[in-house]
Design a protein around this motif. Structure first.
Motif, PDB file in Angstrom:
ATOM      1  N   UNK A   1     -30.306-107.626  73.959  1.00 48.13           N
ATOM      2  CA  UNK A   1     -29.289-107.595  72.908  1.00 48.13           C
ATOM      3  C   UNK A   1     -28.093-106.769  73.345  1.00 48.13           C
ATOM      4  N   UNK A   2     -28.344-105.619  73.959  1.00 56.10           N
ATOM      5  CA  UNK A   2     -27.242-104.780  74.429  1.00 56.10           C
ATOM      6  C   UNK A   2     -26.376-105.527  75.432  1.00 56.10           C
ATOM      7  N   UNK A   3     -27.005-106.175  76.396  1.00 56.91           N
ATOM      8  CA  UNK A   3     -26.252-106.890  77.427  1.00 56.91           C
ATOM      9  C   UNK A   3     -25.472-108.053  76.824  1.00 56.91           C
ATOM     10  N   UNK A   4     -26.097-108.791  75.927  1.00 56.65           N
ATOM     11  CA  UNK A   4     -25.419-109.925  75.306  1.00 56.65           C
ATOM     12  C   UNK A   4     -24.232-109.486  74.460  1.00 56.65           C
ATOM     13  N   UNK A   5     -24.440-108.543  73.560  1.00 58.91           N
ATOM     14  CA  UNK A   5     -23.370-108.156  72.634  1.00 58.91           C
ATOM     15  C   UNK A   5     -22.234-107.437  73.352  1.00 58.91           C
ATOM     16  N   UNK A   6     -22.562-106.668  74.384  1.00 57.19           N
ATOM     17  CA  UNK A   6     -21.520-105.955  75.120  1.00 57.19           C
ATOM     18  C   UNK A   6     -20.822-106.857  76.140  1.00 57.19           C
ATOM     19  N   UNK A   7     -21.299-108.099  76.234  1.00 60.33           N
ATOM     20  CA  UNK A   7     -20.610-109.120  77.040  1.00 60.33           C
ATOM     21  C   UNK A   7     -19.883-110.124  76.153  1.00 60.33           C
ATOM     22  N   UNK A   8     -19.798-109.808  74.860  1.00 63.15           N
ATOM     23  CA  UNK A   8     -19.008-110.612  73.942  1.00 63.15           C
ATOM     24  C   UNK A   8     -19.794-111.536  73.038  1.00 63.15           C
ATOM     25  N   UNK A   9     -21.135-111.526  73.120  1.00 63.96           N
ATOM     26  CA  UNK A   9     -21.952-112.405  72.311  1.00 63.96           C
ATOM     27  C   UNK A   9     -22.421-111.773  71.019  1.00 63.96           C
ATOM     28  N   UNK A  10     -23.272-112.507  70.306  1.00 69.67           N
ATOM     29  CA  UNK A  10     -23.774-112.063  69.007  1.00 69.67           C
ATOM     30  C   UNK A  10     -25.288-112.239  68.941  1.00 69.67           C
ATOM     31  N   UNK A  11     -25.946-111.364  68.189  1.00 72.61           N
ATOM     32  CA  UNK A  11     -27.369-111.516  67.889  1.00 72.61           C
ATOM     33  C   UNK A  11     -27.599-111.003  66.477  1.00 72.61           C
ATOM     34  N   UNK A  12     -28.162-111.843  65.621  1.00 69.20           N
ATOM     35  CA  UNK A  12     -28.363-111.469  64.223  1.00 69.20           C
ATOM     36  C   UNK A  12     -29.686-112.028  63.718  1.00 69.20           C
ATOM     37  N   UNK A  13     -30.054-111.594  62.522  1.00 72.61           N
ATOM     38  CA  UNK A  13     -31.113-112.283  61.795  1.00 72.61           C
ATOM     39  C   UNK A  13     -30.599-113.686  61.448  1.00 72.61           C
ATOM     40  N   UNK A  14     -31.490-114.532  60.955  1.00 78.11           N
ATOM     41  CA  UNK A  14     -31.095-115.908  60.692  1.00 78.11           C
ATOM     42  C   UNK A  14     -30.056-116.030  59.584  1.00 78.11           C
ATOM     43  N   UNK A  15     -30.001-115.046  58.663  1.00 80.17           N
ATOM     44  CA  UNK A  15     -29.025-115.088  57.578  1.00 80.17           C
ATOM     45  C   UNK A  15     -27.736-114.361  57.924  1.00 80.17           C
ATOM     46  N   UNK A  16     -27.598-113.944  59.187  1.00 84.23           N
ATOM     47  CA  UNK A  16     -26.379-113.284  59.622  1.00 84.23           C
ATOM     48  C   UNK A  16     -26.391-111.776  59.522  1.00 84.23           C
ATOM     49  N   UNK A  17     -27.456-111.198  58.971  1.00 87.43           N
ATOM     50  CA  UNK A  17     -27.526-109.744  58.872  1.00 87.43           C
ATOM     51  C   UNK A  17     -27.731-109.119  60.246  1.00 87.43           C
ATOM     52  N   UNK A  18     -27.302-107.864  60.428  1.00 85.92           N
ATOM     53  CA  UNK A  18     -27.457-107.200  61.731  1.00 85.92           C
ATOM     54  C   UNK A  18     -28.927-107.105  62.149  1.00 85.92           C
ATOM     55  N   UNK A  19     -29.156-107.171  63.436  1.00 81.69           N
ATOM     56  CA  UNK A  19     -30.506-107.071  63.994  1.00 81.69           C
ATOM     57  C   UNK A  19     -30.674-105.640  64.498  1.00 81.69           C
ATOM     58  N   UNK A  20     -31.471-104.849  63.772  1.00 80.41           N
ATOM     59  CA  UNK A  20     -31.565-103.412  64.004  1.00 80.41           C
ATOM     60  C   UNK A  20     -32.941-103.004  64.522  1.00 80.41           C
ATOM     61  N   UNK A  21     -33.023-101.756  65.016  1.00 81.47           N
ATOM     62  CA  UNK A  21     -34.221-101.246  65.669  1.00 81.47           C
ATOM     63  C   UNK A  21     -34.768-100.004  64.961  1.00 81.47           C
ATOM     64  N   UNK A  22     -35.897 -99.544  65.481  1.00 85.91           N
ATOM     65  CA  UNK A  22     -36.628 -98.418  64.888  1.00 85.91           C
ATOM     66  C   UNK A  22     -37.014 -98.731  63.443  1.00 85.91           C
ATOM     67  N   UNK A  23     -37.570 -99.932  63.260  1.00 86.01           N
ATOM     68  CA  UNK A  23     -38.029-100.364  61.949  1.00 86.01           C
ATOM     69  C   UNK A  23     -39.384 -99.734  61.628  1.00 86.01           C
ATOM     70  N   UNK A  24     -39.788 -99.839  60.385  1.00 88.29           N
ATOM     71  CA  UNK A  24     -41.122 -99.358  60.007  1.00 88.29           C
ATOM     72  C   UNK A  24     -42.172-100.062  60.853  1.00 88.29           C
ATOM     73  N   UNK A  25     -42.065-101.383  60.957  1.00 82.56           N
ATOM     74  CA  UNK A  25     -42.887-102.161  61.879  1.00 82.56           C
ATOM     75  C   UNK A  25     -42.048-102.498  63.099  1.00 82.56           C
ATOM     76  N   UNK A  26     -42.625-102.334  64.282  1.00 82.95           N
ATOM     77  CA  UNK A  26     -41.897-102.615  65.514  1.00 82.95           C
ATOM     78  C   UNK A  26     -41.869-104.103  65.849  1.00 82.95           C
ATOM     79  N   UNK A  27     -42.493-104.915  65.000  1.00 81.99           N
ATOM     80  CA  UNK A  27     -42.471-106.369  65.185  1.00 81.99           C
ATOM     81  C   UNK A  27     -41.134-106.922  64.697  1.00 81.99           C
ATOM     82  N   UNK A  28     -40.489-107.716  65.530  1.00 81.43           N
ATOM     83  CA  UNK A  28     -39.230-108.357  65.153  1.00 81.43           C
ATOM     84  C   UNK A  28     -39.483-109.625  64.356  1.00 81.43           C
TER      85      UNK A  28
END
Length: 261
Positions: free
Chosen positions: A218-245
């Motif tokens: 995700x870091x490489x993609x977004x810092x190269x100009x791309x996007x990564x989101x949840x399916x509804x467009x919300x940000x894809x974040x880390x350090x969640x309660x569950x580590x499962x994406x």
């Protein structure tokens, strides 16, 4: 606070050497155990993990480390982490076992739940992809030639990338909504690299992954100009309660299912 990128690239390369020492050893490469979730664990996973964790602890003793092969701390302990390393010491263990070369070393730095630095190293081809907020995305090939990474936002004929080992039927249905003319199946985090390099345009993942599977990509993609989101467009974040994406969608351009799925 954050070490020089060259020191981090050296760690990834040295981990790759440790992996290849086992990959090319006929006896050691066949030693496979299975974890509680039935996922495979090789000697290479552990060797790479031990090297990366030990080196990061020396380089950045103030930054905690989350690695696939380490005991995971509770959410109560990690929920206040501002920075942490998110490491997959051998992404694509099934590809390692199948001996197709499509496995990587993944190291990411997360800041306030967002990947701000990513390193993906491909040991078999000696190819390095990396990105941070200061330099953007870069690729270094086996000859040491360094080229900037930039997604392809101009193509009207898209190439999709998907998992070689974990594809889901729903992915075909979703990709039919976009101008995809060719599909590539490839292992590990290489899918993110193809997007960042402009060689593919969309990646949709239905089946679950873990945070260390996606953070560096995700870091490489977004810092190269791309996007990564949840399916509804919300940000894809880390350090969640569950580590499962959950499911996610990546693109050279902003892509979402538009229907709240």
């Amino acid at each position: 606070m954050i070490p020089d990128i060259e020191n981090l690239l050296e760690i990834a390369r040295d981990a790759g050497k440790a992996v290849l020492d086992i990959y090319y050893d006929a006896e050691k490469s066949e030693e496979v155990e299975y974890k509680e979730d039935h996922s495979p664990l090789t000697l290479a996973d552990q060797a790479s993990n031990d090297l990366i964790v030990a080196r990061l602890e020396i380089l950045t003793p103030h930054i905690p480390i989350m690695s696939e092969e380490e005991l995971h701390v509770s959410y109560e302990e990690r929920k206040n982490w501002e920075y942490f390393w998110c490491v997959d010491p051998l992404d694509g263990t099934k590809e390692f076992i199948n001996r197709n070369g499509e496995f990587t070393i993944n190291i990411a730095l997360i800041h306030n739940r967002v990947p701000v630095l990513g390193i993906i190293y491909i040991p078999v081809t000696d190819t390095m992809y990396y990105a941070n907020q200061e330099t953007g995305g870069w690729k270094i090939d086996s000859d040491g030639i360094k080229t900037p990474l930039k997604v392809d936002k101009n193509s009207t004929d898209w190439i999709s990338v998907g998992s070689r080992s974990h594809a889901a039927p729903e992915e075909t249905e979703v990709l039919a909504r976009y101008p995809v003319v060719k599909k590539i199946a490839i292992g590990s985090s290489l899918k993110f690299c193809l997007l960042a390099e402009g060689l593919a345009h969309i990646y949709f993942r239905q089946n679950p992954t873990m945070e260390w599977d996606t953070a560096a990509g995700q870091a490489i993609l977004t810092l190269s100009g791309g996007q990564m989101t949840k399916l509804n467009g919300e940000p894809f974040l880390y350090n969640k309660v569950s580590l499962v994406n959950g499911s996610f969608i990546c693109g050279a351009q902003y892509v979402t299912l538009h229907d709240g799925e």
